[in-house]
Motif scaffolding. Structure first.
Motif, PDB file in Angstrom:
ATOM      1  N   ALA A  61      46.819   9.833  12.754  1.00  0.00           N
ATOM      2  CA  ALA A  61      47.940  10.630  12.223  1.00  0.00           C
ATOM      3  C   ALA A  61      47.411  11.874  11.518  1.00  0.00           C
ATOM      4  O   ALA A  61      47.937  12.983  11.706  1.00  0.00           O
ATOM      5  N   ALA A  62      46.355  11.701  10.731  1.00  0.00           N
ATOM      6  CA  ALA A  62      45.763  12.850  10.028  1.00  0.00           C
ATOM      7  C   ALA A  62      45.101  13.808  11.016  1.00  0.00           C
ATOM      8  O   ALA A  62      45.197  15.028  10.859  1.00  0.00           O
TER       9      ALA A  62
ATOM     10  N   ALA B 157      45.279  18.937  14.047  1.00  0.00           N
ATOM     11  CA  ALA B 157      45.351  19.687  15.308  1.00  0.00           C
ATOM     12  C   ALA B 157      46.606  20.559  15.358  1.00  0.00           C
ATOM     13  O   ALA B 157      46.533  21.744  15.722  1.00  0.00           O
ATOM     14  N   MET B 158      47.730  19.996  14.994  1.00  0.00           N
ATOM     15  CA  MET B 158      48.985  20.753  15.038  1.00  0.00           C
ATOM     16  C   MET B 158      48.987  21.882  14.008  1.00  0.00           C
ATOM     17  O   MET B 158      49.435  22.992  14.305  1.00  0.00           O
ATOM     18  N   GLY B 159      48.486  21.607  12.816  1.00  0.00           N
ATOM     19  CA  GLY B 159      48.428  22.647  11.787  1.00  0.00           C
ATOM     20  C   GLY B 159      47.555  23.814  12.219  1.00  0.00           C
ATOM     21  O   GLY B 159      47.929  24.985  12.066  1.00  0.00           O
ATOM     22  N   LEU B 160      46.386  23.506  12.765  1.00  0.00           N
ATOM     23  CA  LEU B 160      45.496  24.563  13.248  1.00  0.00           C
ATOM     24  C   LEU B 160      46.139  25.342  14.392  1.00  0.00           C
ATOM     25  O   LEU B 160      46.050  26.567  14.458  1.00  0.00           O
TER      26      LEU B 160
ATOM     27  N   THR C  99      37.998   7.649  25.510  1.00  0.00           N
ATOM     28  CA  THR C  99      38.251   7.364  26.926  1.00  0.00           C
ATOM     29  C   THR C  99      39.549   8.024  27.385  1.00  0.00           C
ATOM     30  O   THR C  99      40.409   8.378  26.566  1.00  0.00           O
ATOM     31  N   TYR C 100      39.710   8.131  28.704  1.00  0.00           N
ATOM     32  CA  TYR C 100      40.948   8.680  29.247  1.00  0.00           C
ATOM     33  C   TYR C 100      42.129   7.759  28.923  1.00  0.00           C
ATOM     34  O   TYR C 100      43.227   8.236  28.649  1.00  0.00           O
ATOM     35  N   GLY C 101      41.899   6.469  28.926  1.00  0.00           N
ATOM     36  CA  GLY C 101      42.967   5.533  28.548  1.00  0.00           C
ATOM     37  C   GLY C 101      43.502   5.829  27.158  1.00  0.00           C
ATOM     38  O   GLY C 101      44.710   5.741  26.910  1.00  0.00           O
ATOM     39  N   LEU C 102      42.621   6.190  26.232  1.00  0.00           N
ATOM     40  CA  LEU C 102      43.068   6.537  24.881  1.00  0.00           C
ATOM     41  C   LEU C 102      43.760   7.891  24.847  1.00  0.00           C
ATOM     42  O   LEU C 102      44.675   8.098  24.055  1.00  0.00           O
ATOM     43  N   VAL C 103      43.359   8.815  25.727  1.00  0.00           N
ATOM     44  CA  VAL C 103      44.096  10.080  25.829  1.00  0.00           C
ATOM     45  C   VAL C 103      45.537   9.768  26.230  1.00  0.00           C
ATOM     46  O   VAL C 103      46.490  10.291  25.649  1.00  0.00           O
ATOM     47  N   GLU C 104      45.706   8.878  27.207  1.00  0.00           N
ATOM     48  CA  GLU C 104      47.060   8.490  27.632  1.00  0.00           C
ATOM     49  C   GLU C 104      47.813   7.772  26.512  1.00  0.00           C
ATOM     50  O   GLU C 104      48.978   8.060  26.271  1.00  0.00           O
ATOM     51  N   ASP C 105      47.149   6.823  25.856  1.00  0.00           N
ATOM     52  CA  ASP C 105      47.814   6.003  24.841  1.00  0.00           C
ATOM     53  C   ASP C 105      48.092   6.743  23.536  1.00  0.00           C
ATOM     54  O   ASP C 105      49.087   6.477  22.875  1.00  0.00           O
ATOM     55  N   ILE C 106      47.211   7.648  23.158  1.00  0.00           N
ATOM     56  CA  ILE C 106      47.363   8.328  21.871  1.00  0.00           C
ATOM     57  C   ILE C 106      47.882   9.759  22.070  1.00  0.00           C
ATOM     58  O   ILE C 106      48.971  10.100  21.609  1.00  0.00           O
ATOM     59  N   ALA C 107      47.126  10.597  22.742  1.00  0.00           N
ATOM     60  CA  ALA C 107      47.490  12.014  22.836  1.00  0.00           C
ATOM     61  C   ALA C 107      48.797  12.226  23.597  1.00  0.00           C
ATOM     62  O   ALA C 107      49.689  12.929  23.121  1.00  0.00           O
ATOM     63  N   TYR C 108      48.908  11.629  24.785  1.00  0.00           N
ATOM     64  CA  TYR C 108      50.094  11.859  25.609  1.00  0.00           C
ATOM     65  C   TYR C 108      51.350  11.215  25.027  1.00  0.00           C
ATOM     66  O   TYR C 108      52.455  11.524  25.453  1.00  0.00           O
ATOM     67  N   ARG C 109      51.188  10.339  24.084  1.00  0.00           N
ATOM     68  CA  ARG C 109      52.342   9.688  23.461  1.00  0.00           C
ATOM     69  C   ARG C 109      52.650  10.299  22.094  1.00  0.00           C
ATOM     70  O   ARG C 109      53.769  10.692  21.813  1.00  0.00           O
ATOM     71  N   ARG C 110      51.635  10.397  21.250  1.00  0.00           N
ATOM     72  CA  ARG C 110      51.886  10.759  19.854  1.00  0.00           C
ATOM     73  C   ARG C 110      52.133  12.251  19.628  1.00  0.00           C
ATOM     74  O   ARG C 110      52.931  12.607  18.756  1.00  0.00           O
ATOM     75  N   PHE C 111      51.476  13.114  20.385  1.00  0.00           N
ATOM     76  CA  PHE C 111      51.767  14.546  20.219  1.00  0.00           C
ATOM     77  C   PHE C 111      53.215  14.859  20.605  1.00  0.00           C
ATOM     78  O   PHE C 111      53.926  15.510  19.832  1.00  0.00           O
ATOM     79  N   PRO C 112      53.703  14.408  21.778  1.00  0.00           N
ATOM     80  CA  PRO C 112      55.118  14.655  22.100  1.00  0.00           C
ATOM     81  C   PRO C 112      56.088  14.017  21.095  1.00  0.00           C
ATOM     82  O   PRO C 112      57.107  14.633  20.758  1.00  0.00           O
ATOM     83  N   GLU C 113      55.780  12.819  20.620  1.00  0.00           N
ATOM     84  CA  GLU C 113      56.654  12.186  19.617  1.00  0.00           C
ATOM     85  C   GLU C 113      56.763  13.050  18.370  1.00  0.00           C
ATOM     86  O   GLU C 113      57.863  13.239  17.829  1.00  0.00           O
ATOM     87  N   LEU C 114      55.645  13.583  17.903  1.00  0.00           N
ATOM     88  CA  LEU C 114      55.656  14.451  16.725  1.00  0.00           C
ATOM     89  C   LEU C 114      56.459  15.723  17.008  1.00  0.00           C
ATOM     90  O   LEU C 114      57.271  16.147  16.184  1.00  0.00           O
ATOM     91  N   CYS C 115      56.245  16.317  18.177  1.00  0.00           N
ATOM     92  CA  CYS C 115      56.992  17.527  18.538  1.00  0.00           C
ATOM     93  C   CYS C 115      58.490  17.268  18.562  1.00  0.00           C
ATOM     94  O   CYS C 115      59.279  18.089  18.068  1.00  0.00           O
TER      95      CYS C 115
ATOM     96  N   ASP D 112      59.180  22.996  20.489  1.00  0.00           N
ATOM     97  CA  ASP D 112      59.152  23.111  21.952  1.00  0.00           C
ATOM     98  C   ASP D 112      57.732  22.898  22.452  1.00  0.00           C
ATOM     99  O   ASP D 112      56.777  23.432  21.873  1.00  0.00           O
ATOM    100  N   TYR D 113      57.606  22.145  23.546  1.00  0.00           N
ATOM    101  CA  TYR D 113      56.283  21.881  24.104  1.00  0.00           C
ATOM    102  C   TYR D 113      56.421  21.534  25.579  1.00  0.00           C
ATOM    103  O   TYR D 113      57.501  21.199  26.061  1.00  0.00           O
ATOM    104  N   LYS D 114      55.298  21.616  26.265  1.00  0.00           N
ATOM    105  CA  LYS D 114      55.227  21.139  27.643  1.00  0.00           C
ATOM    106  C   LYS D 114      53.926  20.367  27.777  1.00  0.00           C
ATOM    107  O   LYS D 114      52.841  20.928  27.590  1.00  0.00           O
ATOM    108  N   LEU D 115      54.017  19.097  28.084  1.00  0.00           N
ATOM    109  CA  LEU D 115      52.840  18.260  28.283  1.00  0.00           C
ATOM    110  C   LEU D 115      52.415  18.375  29.736  1.00  0.00           C
ATOM    111  O   LEU D 115      53.200  18.120  30.645  1.00  0.00           O
ATOM    112  N   ASN D 116      51.184  18.770  29.968  1.00  0.00           N
ATOM    113  CA  ASN D 116      50.652  18.908  31.315  1.00  0.00           C
ATOM    114  C   ASN D 116      49.542  17.874  31.489  1.00  0.00           C
ATOM    115  O   ASN D 116      48.399  18.092  31.080  1.00  0.00           O
TER     116      ASN D 116
END
Length: 189
Positions: free
Chosen positions: A29-30, A35-38, A53-69, A75-79
């Motif tokens: 979370a921190a 990342a978002m603040g910067l 790992t890529y699995g963690l990119v899917e589980d954490i980044a691809y989920r938590r960044f959009p949830e926060l947005c 506005d965002y676009k996940l690619n």
């Protein structure tokens, strides 16, 4: 809501801040808040967010960044195919893994955050660290930063770099799971 330690890490202007904290202490979370603040402070600069790992990119980044947005009406676009999240008129955060340090090449960012660096074997973590620093060369108003948020894994790379052999700019933040109790379900601790 970030704890005081999470907020201090997320907003640190030191070149190499590191948050070491136990399970459930809010490291990711921190790191995501950082990342978002910067990203929104430096609209013309890219930020990189690394996971083991890529699995963690899917589980954490691809989920938590959009949830926060979505919570913050950003506005965002996940690619997923090029592993980044883009913000209109504000650039992107690129997602990379630490699985193969030799693949940390070919792009430039101003700031990086490494989530769970110390879960890697020490030599691999050291290699990843050096490769990531080499990517941090976009010009920015501040000095470029490389931050780490990780679980303490004994006397590995983070201990070696931030505790045993600290250098100027390497600042260590420590947090306990209990510090994040307000953000955890009843009975977790």
């Amino acid at each position: 809501m970030l704890t005081p330690t999470q907020k201090a890490f997320a907003t640190s202007r030191e070149p190499f801040p590191c948050l070491v904290a136990g399970f459930g202490a809010g490291k990711s979370a921190a790191a995501i808040a950082r990342a978002m603040g910067l990203k929104f402070h430096f609209k013309d600069c890219d930020v990189a967010y690394y996971l083991p790992t890529y699995g963690l990119v899917e589980d954490i980044a691809y989920r938590r960044f959009p949830e926060l947005c979505e919570r913050k009406n950003i506005d965002y676009k996940l690619n997923r195919s090029s592993a980044h999240i883009e913000f209109p008129q504000c650039g992107r955060i690129v997602f990379r893994t630490m699985e193969n340090p030799d693949r940390i090449v070919g792009y430039e960012v101003a700031h990086s955050i490494l989530d769970e660096l110390d879960t890697l074997p020490i030599d691999k973590a050291r290699n990843v660290w050096n490769k990531v620093i080499a990517r941090n060369r976009q010009k920015c108003e501040w000095p470029n930063t490389v931050a780490v948020a990780t679980t303490p894994e004994g006397f590995r790379f983070v201990y070696e770099r931030w505790v045993k052999n600290p250098a100027p700019g390497y600042v260590l933040f420590r947090a306990r799971t209990m510090d994040n109790a307000a953000n955890l379900p009843d009975g977790y601790i």
